[in-house]
Scaffold this active site. Structure first.
Site, mmCIF file in Angstrom:
data_model
loop_
_atom_site.group_PDB
_atom_site.id
_atom_site.type_symbol
_atom_site.label_atom_id
_atom_site.label_comp_id
_atom_site.label_asym_id
_atom_site.label_seq_id
_atom_site.Cartn_x
_atom_site.Cartn_y
_atom_site.Cartn_z
ATOM 1 N N CYS A 48 0.654 -1.615 -0.116
ATOM 2 C CA CYS A 48 -0.161 -0.150 -0.020
ATOM 3 C C CYS A 48 1.135 1.369 0.092
ATOM 4 O O CYS A 48 2.246 1.113 -0.341
ATOM 5 C CB CYS A 48 -1.339 -0.081 1.229
ATOM 6 S SG CYS A 48 -0.619 0.224 2.775
ATOM 7 N N ARG A 72 -3.307 -0.272 5.984
ATOM 8 C CA ARG A 72 -4.180 -1.321 4.999
ATOM 9 C C ARG A 72 -2.462 -2.971 4.312
ATOM 10 O O ARG A 72 -3.473 -4.170 4.660
ATOM 11 C CB ARG A 72 -4.471 -1.427 3.268
ATOM 12 C CG ARG A 72 -5.503 -0.502 3.536
ATOM 13 C CD ARG A 72 -6.167 0.764 2.308
ATOM 14 N NE ARG A 72 -4.518 1.699 2.187
ATOM 15 C CZ ARG A 72 -4.346 2.245 0.888
ATOM 16 N NH1 ARG A 72 -5.242 2.220 -0.118
ATOM 17 N NH2 ARG A 72 -3.762 2.650 0.767
ATOM 18 N N ASP A 93 -8.010 4.320 1.184
ATOM 19 C CA ASP A 93 -7.286 4.330 2.362
ATOM 20 C C ASP A 93 -8.191 4.969 3.682
ATOM 21 O O ASP A 93 -8.588 5.696 3.209
ATOM 22 C CB ASP A 93 -6.608 5.566 1.675
ATOM 23 C CG ASP A 93 -5.240 5.684 2.708
ATOM 24 O OD1 ASP A 93 -5.334 5.281 4.031
ATOM 25 O OD2 ASP A 93 -4.114 6.731 2.160
#
Ligand code: 4NP
Length: 156
Positions: A9, A15, A123
């Site tokens: 990420c 994440r 996000d």
């Protein structure tokens, strides 16, 4: 030799640490290694965001000992599969690749759940715990399918 997988990420604190912990929990550890990295380097060496640690914990997965790493071009050789969370991660990673063999290792993590849709894991950094829970759920669903496919493909 183990199959090596990296989850990618932006910051490697929200994440991809969740994705790493979730997929690792579904794969035999004698056959697969799952790690994670960020296309940005701001958080290198840091533990995951407390909210990711807390959500993982809620579902019985400990990600607290992970430390953030930076995705660098040498990692194309280290890993067999590179899974990204969103389009921007995809573009950032592919831009670092120097040949088609490397490029072909890069996949959207939600492709297992939503084939060919290039669906994105949003996000959650500027959001609340509910958003982290939603991220966990989508990663968990996709990783369940992915783990079955990987085990079938690499069974020996
Ligand atoms: P992640 O979330 O890419 O899921 O780890 C982010 C964490 C930190 C930042 C951006 C995204 N940041 O800009 O510091």
């Amino acid at each position: 030799m183990s199959i090596k997988i990296v989850m990618v990420c932006l910051g490697n604190i929200c994440r991809s640490p969740l994705a790493e912990g979730i997929l690792a929990s579904k794969l035999p550890e004698n056959q697969f290694v799952v790690e994670s990295a960020g296309t940005g380097n701001w958080h290198v060496g840091c533990a995951p965001d407390k909210r990711s640690v807390s959500i993982a914990n809620k579902y019985g997965i400990d990600i607290s000992k992970q430390r953030a790493a930076h995705f660098t071009p040498d990692l194309f050789e280290k890993y067999d599969y590179i899974f990204v969370m969103d389009r921007s991660n995809f573009n950032n990673v592919v831009n670092l690749s120097s040949n088609s063999k490397h490029h072909e290792k890069v996949f959207y993590i939600l492709d297992s759940l939503y084939p060919d849709q290039k669906a994105e894991v949003p996000d959650p950094y500027y959001d609340d715990l509910t958003a982290f829970d939603a991220v966990f759920q989508m990663l968990d669903q996709s990783c369940s399918i992915l783990a079955k496919k990987l085990i079938a493909k690499h069974s020996r």
